[in-house]
Design an enzyme around this catalytic site. Structure first.
Site, PDB file in Angstrom:
ATOM      1  N   ASP A  46      -1.431  16.176  67.611  1.00 30.85           N
ATOM      2  CA  ASP A  46      -2.984  15.079  67.321  1.00 30.85           C
ATOM      3  C   ASP A  46      -1.852  13.704  66.662  1.00 30.85           C
ATOM      4  OD1 ASP A  46      -5.251  13.865  67.140  1.00 30.85           O
ATOM      5  OD2 ASP A  46      -5.158  14.760  65.725  1.00 30.85           O
ATOM      6  N   ASP A  69      -6.089  17.957  62.651  1.00 40.82           N
ATOM      7  CA  ASP A  69      -7.222  17.467  61.525  1.00 40.82           C
ATOM      8  C   ASP A  69      -8.134  18.029  61.586  1.00 40.82           C
ATOM      9  OD1 ASP A  69      -6.663  15.483  62.049  1.00 40.82           O
ATOM     10  OD2 ASP A  69      -6.282  14.296  59.694  1.00 40.82           O
ATOM     11  N   ASP A 125     -10.155  19.585  66.664  1.00 38.34           N
ATOM     12  CA  ASP A 125      -8.952  19.737  67.573  1.00 38.34           C
ATOM     13  C   ASP A 125      -9.060  21.440  67.207  1.00 38.34           C
ATOM     14  OD1 ASP A 125      -7.627  17.579  67.600  1.00 38.34           O
ATOM     15  OD2 ASP A 125      -7.590  17.517  64.960  1.00 38.34           O
ATOM     16  N   GLU A 166      16.882  61.105  63.446  1.00 36.14           N
ATOM     17  CA  GLU A 166      16.232  62.595  63.285  1.00 36.14           C
ATOM     18  C   GLU A 166      15.383  63.388  64.436  1.00 36.14           C
ATOM     19  OE1 GLU A 166      12.659  60.413  60.958  1.00 36.14           O
ATOM     20  OE2 GLU A 166      13.938  59.403  60.239  1.00 36.14           O
ATOM     21  N   GLU A 224      21.553  56.318  56.255  1.00 32.84           N
ATOM     22  CA  GLU A 224      20.845  55.881  56.926  1.00 32.84           C
ATOM     23  C   GLU A 224      21.424  54.897  55.715  1.00 32.84           C
ATOM     24  OE1 GLU A 224      16.791  56.805  57.257  1.00 32.84           O
ATOM     25  OE2 GLU A 224      17.354  58.179  59.055  1.00 32.84           O
TER      26      GLU A 224
END
Length: 1038
Positions: free
Chosen positions: A356, A702, A706, A770, A904
């Site tokens: 804008d 703003d 908008d 896993e 891990e």
């Protein structure tokens, strides 16, 4: 009849004659509606007035979450079938459900806050209205003050200065010379708009063209008028914004799309592996240890459920949320306040910013930037120009002459001094300091406030240091110190209001028996009434010759044309000392003082921000309700057109764009840099059209106008000083209203996404380990390596903490030099997936190796032959040298679980960088990661050595020898990944990539498969339809 009323407010009442509108509603403008008509209209048209459980269910609408819920329910049912009781039986499903409930709570809170925009629209609705009803046509006593919610179409309403318009209304009578309305919250126009009674003649009129309509929620800044209500509630311009927001669906962020695609991919893999585990073990269903075929089938079904739990990274949603939340804290320090967590990541792939103009690229504070006066008719140059610095309402600025030299004492220049006088006296506005907001604010017309600020910058005569001497004053006193001085010196006697035919206003003032007329107005109107001029060189008054008039007109044309400044002419006239009243005849034989040019100035930092966006491959489209020439001038100032040789094909008004064909619209969207004369529906249309071209769109704004586009955009960015509606509809708020903060936020967003990819990859490789562990154990026929509750602990705690810490990896130095990543870029590409398959396979095999080591080689174990371990399920049916209870010992699963945790932790160090070695980016480059690894290991030691916890997680304390074996099995993962990183950094890595010719392993939706875009692009050459290569072309290039 209701339909016709809808048509009025949606765009036809302004083109109908006034008599037609009055006849339509059956109202006499001198009497208003009767009580009977009010009741009838309320029934026909309505009045002016405007589920939590769905939000909760929405949080569970995710494939991974659904799989986890299914796993929890199945675990619960199996526990009941097996007759299990106590905490252990229901621990796993309970933990899963608690995690999902926590995630759902966070989602509900976030989305509930986001919907406040609809409620805050009510702040822009008027509370009361002055309405004429049941009149007799003779007296005005029938005007009533009513709640705005009670007015109906057809009501006659009176408005005056300061009134908030209660509904959409057609003007029927002007009670003053002019009526001006501030409708910036609706259209984004920086100037107030003059209203008139005449019918609108524009075709396809937008809000800005409807000068005979007063829009609901806008504010009257000058004049009085009567109007007839033509639209209430949702049938108003403001109501259409609310409806638009209700109809806007939240856009799915790119990361959410990739995670959803990953979930779909993972679900297929899990289903395949679970079926495979069953098929492999069908022969074991009848093993005596199971007590029957059905029991055996249930046993291996439990293994399949454990496999699902292992494959799904339960902690992933929490880790993603945590990482994004930490990113929002860093962005808050950059004045970018994030309201929607996923928008942090979306910034990283933003390709277009629709900005804008008013209040975003500009200050939305009209400022005088040029002053033109006659210097001397005897010496060249005849005309002198002065430049004025300062872009806000703050009385802080410097005046420079045409050579760029600062004027130390502006008030010593006769024309500048009288310019300040006229600006202060011929003025109805107010400038004041708001200590709560810490800024200067206006009451009244922006142009008049700009003149007040100019008077403050000029200062007062007779002081050695002016206006710098005024800096010792408080901000409250400083706001209008000079204006108050002139108002005390000159007493106002009479006023001639501005009128459209004269295009000027005048005020009669007196000082010590001296009467002076001050006038200001359109330059052509002022100059046509002037016969003399004031010279700035010596203050003399000389005749206004044709040559000087032509020179002044030339400067005016330059100001208004090339520089697109809003210009005002100033003049004065000495009047007879006894005169107390003004007439229009007095506005002649004036003395010309000067010409002032003003604009809504661009923010100082916007130009550099524009250049940064271009460097980062981000296109900026300026979107505004202002006229084309004014917006184009601003774009030239901020550099939006710098990269274009000819910008005529990059600038469109809304009406010009709508007249284009489908193909021309598509091409226009690809090169558009400026979109003017727009209204809210155009902004949302622009966002949707760009999204159909596969652009990731950020919309800044703003105003209330908008809000629908902010909500529709991939990321809506509101200004901190903007309306509450815009902020609530947005994903991010710029606290300092600084467009440059967007650039810093984009850089942070890109860094966050890079780190997000790293911890997602880390969790994927861990979960692959896993899955390999459980699957291989099932294939080999050895006892269950890990219990489901142990898998949950690893996934949530030991995976979650390091994954979150990976989010603190330092960003690359060139993060803003790369082009935006594509929305369909895979989180895990083919080569990377191969790398993590290798790492995951090692993690799983190392875990099984630790489990087998305790049975076969450990001094504290039974030291069984490996073949005995594979026959564990037949132990009760045959003679053995060891007790069968050995297979229920908690030591082997504890060793396996500890190997999984430690390997891990080493793998987390591998994820400090995708391709760089640990020798280049050492562990201490991210102390958060080092700290999380230390904390994770302390937590793991806690559950091993604290008795209640060790029972809960089916573990037992380990010896020093056990820990050494764990370390030997875990450390090699670093060396394996270092080798894979080496291949990634060197050309030999390409040979591996050739094995994985698909661009990624996750599903993609091609742009050309979008039916909406296909319709839009009908007849467009294929090269314009999408950017980049097709799958086949990419595969061939690879």
């Amino acid at each position: 009849m209701d339909t016709n009323s809808d048509a009025f407010c949606s765009g036809t009442s302004e083109i109908e004659s006034l008599s037609y509108v009055l006849d339509f509603f059956g109202v006499d403008p001198t009497k208003g509606l009767s009580d009977t008509q009010v009741a009838q209209h309320a029934r026909l048209y309505g009045t002016n007035g405007a589920p939590f459980w769905k939000l909760v269910l929405k949080q569970f609408d995710d494939l991974l979450v659904k799989i986890l819920i299914a796993a929890a329910i199945i675990s619960f049912i199996l526990a009941l079938i097996n007759g299990e009781t106590g905490l252990m039986a229901f621990l796993e499903p309970s933990v899963i459900l608690m995690i999902l409930a926590a995630n759902a709570a966070v989602g509900v809170i976030t989305e509930t806050n986001a919907e406040k925009a609809l409620e805050e629209l009510r702040a822009y609705q008027a509370d009361i209205a002055t309405v004429l009803r049941n009149g007799n046509g003779k007296h005005l006593s029938c005007y009533s003050i009513l709640p705005a919610t009670e007015i109906v179409p057809g009501d006659i309403v009176e408005v005056s200065v300061g009134c908030k318009v209660p509904a959409d209304m057609r003007m029927i009578e002007m009670l003053s010379n002019q009526v001006r309305v501030d409708q910036a919250i609706l259209t984004g126009e920086s100037n107030s708009v003059g209203k008139e009674l005449e019918t609108t003649t524009a075709t396809k009129a937008v809000y800005q063209d409807k000068t005979n309509i007063l829009f609901s929620g806008t504010v009257v800044v000058a004049g009085r008028a009567r109007a007839i209500v033509v639209g209430v509630g949702h049938n108003t311009a403001m109501g259409s914004i609310r409806d638009s927001m209700l109809q806007t669906e939240d856009e799915v962020t790119p990361l959410k799309k990739k995670l959803d695609e990953f979930g779909t991919f993972l679900a297929k893999v899990i289903a395949g592996i679970c079926v495979l585990v069953w098929i492999v073990n069908i022969g074991h269903f009848r093993d005596p240890s199971h007590g029957g075929f059905l029991s055996g089938a249930i046993h291996y079904f439990k293994i399949a459920v454990a496999l699902a739990v292992a494959a799904i990274p339960e902690g992933l949603p929490a880790v993603v949320t945590t990482c994004l939340a930490l990113g929002t804290k860093r962005m808050a320090r950059l004045n970018a306040i994030v309201r929607s967590l996923p928008s942090v990541e979306t910034l990283g792939c933003t390709t277009v910013i629709c900005s804008d103009k008013t209040g975003t690229l500009t200050t939305n504070m009209m400022s005088v930037v040029k002053v033109c006066v006659v210097h001397s008719i005897k010496h060249s140059p005849v005309v002198a120009e002065y430049s004025v610095s300062g872009t806000t309402y703050a009385p802080e600025g410097i005046i420079f002459d045409s050579s760029g030299m600062q004027l130390d004492f502006p008030a010593q220049q006769p024309c500048l001094l009288h310019t300040a006088m006229c600006s202060a006296l011929c003025n109805e506005s107010t400038l004041q300091y708001n200590p709560d907001k810490g800024k200067y604010e206006k009451i009244g017309e922006s142009t008049e406030v700009a003149l007040r600020v100019l008077a403050e910058k000029v200062g007062l005569p007779g002081f050695d240091s002016m206006p710098s001497a005024l800096n010792i004053l408080s901000k409250h006193e400083r706001a209008s110190y000079c204006n108050h001085y002139w108002q005390e010196q000159f007493r106002k006697i009479d006023l001639l209001d501005f009128s459209r035919d004269r295009k000027m206003m005048s005020v009669l003032c007196s000082r010590n028996q001296l009467h002076v007329l001050f006038s200001k107005g359109a330059p052509e109107s002022i100059m046509s009434r002037c016969t003399t001029i004031m010279c700035n060189g010596d203050g003399s008054i000389l005749p206004l010759t044709a040559d000087i008039r032509a020179e002044l007109d030339s400067r005016f044309q330059s100001f208004a044309g090339k520089e697109t400044l809003r210009c005002l002419g100033l003049a004065l006239k000495w009047m007879p000392s006894g005169q107390q009243r003004l007439s229009y005849d007095d506005e002649k034989d004036l003395t010309f003082i000067g010409l002032v040019g003003m604009l809504d100035p661009p923010r100082d930092e916007v130009r550099n921000a524009m250049l940064s966006c271009m460097t980062a491959g981000i296109r900026v489209i300026v979107v505004t309700g202002d006229n084309k020439s004014t917006a184009e001038s601003l774009c030239r100032k901020i550099g939006a057109f710098d990269h274009m040789l000819e910008f005529s094909e990059h600038s469109y008004t809304a009406s010009e764009f709508e007249e284009l064909s489908a193909m021309q619209k598509t091409l226009a969207l690809q090169r558009m840099a400026l979109f003017t004369r727009v209204e809210p529906s155009h902004k949302r249309m622009l966002v949707e059209a760009l999204q159909l071209q596969n652009e990731v769109v950020a919309m800044t704004g703003d105003g209330v106008n908008d809000a629908p586009a902010l909500k529709k955009a991939d990321i809506g960015i509101a200004m901190g000083s903007g309306t509450a509606v815009a902020k609530s509809a947005s994903d991010m708020v710029l606290a300092d209203d600084n467009f440059a903060s967007i650039v810093a936020a984009v850089a942070e967003g890109r860094a966050i996404y890079s780190n997000t990819k790293q911890f997602i990859r880390y969790m994927i490789s861990s979960n692959i380990g896993e899955v390999v562990c459980i699957f291989v154990a099932a294939v080999l026929g050895i006892p269950d390596t890990l219990a489901p509750v142990q898998l949950l602990w690893v996934n949530l705690v030991t995976d979650g903490l390091p994954a979150t810490a990976i989010g603190f990896n330092k960003p690359d130095s060139d993060v803003m030099k790369a082009k935006p990543r594509k929305v369909n870029e895979a989180v895990v590409t083919g080569w990377l997936f191969f790398r993590y398959l290798v790492i995951g396979a090692y993690v799983g095999l190392a875990t099984i190796a630790g489990f087998i080591w305790w049975f076969v080689y450990s001094d504290s174990g039974p030291k069984l032959p490996y073949t005995e371990l594979m026959k564990f399920d037949t132990c009760p049916t045959r003679q053995t040298t060891y007790p069968c209870s050995i297979f229920d010992d908690r030591h082997p699963s504890t060793v396996a679980m500890t190997v999984l945790v430690v390997v891990e932790m080493f793998n987390a160090l591998n994820n400090l960088s995708e391709n760089q070695s640990l020798l280049v980016i050492p562990p201490w480059s991210n102390l958060w990661l080092v700290g999380s690894i230390v904390l994770t290991m302390l937590l793991h030691i806690l559950i091993l050595y604290v008795h209640p916890l060790s029972v809960l997680f089916s573990v037992t304390p380990l010896s020093w020898d056990d820990w050494m074996v764990v370390l030997y099995l875990s450390l090699p993962v670093i060396f394996i990944d270092e080798v894979l990183k080496f291949f990634s950094r060197h050309p030999i890595g390409l040979r591996f990539r050739l094995w994985f010719r698909r661009p990624d392993l996750l599903p993609k939706r091609e742009l050309r498969d979008n039916p909406h875009l296909t319709n839009l692009l009908t007849g467009v050459p294929q090269r314009y339809a999408w950017r980049g290569l097709s799958f086949a072309e990419a595969d061939s290039a690879l």
